[in-house]
Design a protein around this motif. Structure first.
Motif, PDB file in Angstrom:
ATOM      1  N   LYS A   1      44.318   5.361   4.333  1.00 52.70           N
ATOM      2  CA  LYS A   1      42.943   5.776   4.021  1.00 52.70           C
ATOM      3  C   LYS A   1      42.099   5.841   5.289  1.00 52.70           C
ATOM      4  CE  LYS A   1      42.674   4.268  -0.745  1.00 52.70           C
ATOM      5  NZ  LYS A   1      41.988   3.415  -1.718  1.00 52.70           N
ATOM      6  N   GLU A   2      42.326   4.898   6.188  1.00 48.39           N
ATOM      7  CA  GLU A   2      41.587   4.894   7.453  1.00 48.39           C
ATOM      8  C   GLU A   2      41.911   6.145   8.267  1.00 48.39           C
ATOM      9  OE1 GLU A   2      41.750   2.237  11.440  1.00 48.39           O
ATOM     10  OE2 GLU A   2      41.638   1.127   9.549  1.00 48.39           O
TER      11      GLU A   2
ATOM     12  N   GLU B   1      42.952   9.016   7.075  1.00 46.53           N
ATOM     13  CA  GLU B   1      42.359  10.158   6.376  1.00 46.53           C
ATOM     14  C   GLU B   1      40.867  10.259   6.678  1.00 46.53           C
ATOM     15  OE1 GLU B   1      43.244   9.786   2.232  1.00 46.53           O
ATOM     16  OE2 GLU B   1      45.329  10.398   2.469  1.00 46.53           O
ATOM     17  N   GLU B   2      40.193   9.101   6.656  1.00 49.21           N
ATOM     18  CA  GLU B   2      38.755   9.101   6.946  1.00 49.21           C
ATOM     19  C   GLU B   2      38.476   9.541   8.380  1.00 49.21           C
ATOM     20  OE1 GLU B   2      37.375   5.199   5.972  1.00 49.21           O
ATOM     21  OE2 GLU B   2      37.604   5.517   3.810  1.00 49.21           O
ATOM     22  N   LYS B   3      39.310   9.099   9.322  1.00 51.27           N
ATOM     23  CA  LYS B   3      39.157   9.547  10.715  1.00 51.27           C
ATOM     24  C   LYS B   3      39.347  11.023  10.839  1.00 51.27           C
ATOM     25  CE  LYS B   3      40.373   6.112  14.170  1.00 51.27           C
ATOM     26  NZ  LYS B   3      41.450   5.635  15.039  1.00 51.27           N
TER      27      LYS B   3
ATOM     28  N   MET C   1      38.949  13.280   8.488  1.00 52.35           N
ATOM     29  CA  MET C   1      37.841  13.969   7.832  1.00 52.35           C
ATOM     30  C   MET C   1      36.588  13.906   8.727  1.00 52.35           C
ATOM     31  SD  MET C   1      39.003  15.327   5.170  1.00 52.35           S
ATOM     32  CE  MET C   1      37.562  15.790   4.233  1.00 52.35           C
ATOM     33  N   ALA C   2      36.378  12.775   9.391  1.00 57.16           N
ATOM     34  CA  ALA C   2      35.223  12.628  10.289  1.00 57.16           C
ATOM     35  C   ALA C   2      35.364  13.578  11.483  1.00 57.16           C
ATOM     36  CB  ALA C   2      35.085  11.185  10.747  1.00 57.16           C
TER      37      ALA C   2
END
Length: 90
Positions: free
Chosen positions: A79-80, A82-84, A86-87
């Motif tokens: 998840k981390e 994926e969030e990176k 996406m950011a």
């Protein structure tokens, strides 16, 4: 009379069906000391079996907990990432 005549003889009497101690045997005669030694050995074996089973169950529970912890950590890292990603796209 037709058919064979049967003569039945009692050979062995056990306390439980195929798992108990022998109460009577036609051919094997044991002294009370031998019976006590056998009973103490069987009790020791039963205690050892119980201890090993409990130890094995504890090992299985420990391994399941470690596997679950590893899975949760892996999901957190995913998840981390994926969030990176996406950011970085924003």
């Amino acid at each position: 009379e037709i058919g064979p005549r049967l003569r039945l003889k009692l050979y062995k009497v056990e306390r439980a069906l195929a798992s108990g101690d022998v109460m009577y045997h036609a051919y094997v005669h044991k002294t009370p000391a031998e019976i006590a030694a056998l009973k103490s050995r069987k009790d020791g074996e039963a205690a050892l079996k119980k201890r090993r089973r409990e130890e094995q169950e504890a090992n299985v529970a420990r391994k399941k907990a470690a596997k679950e912890e590893k899975r949760v950590a892996r999901e957190g890292r995913r998840k981390e990432r994926e969030e990176k990603a996406m950011a970085a796209l924003r």
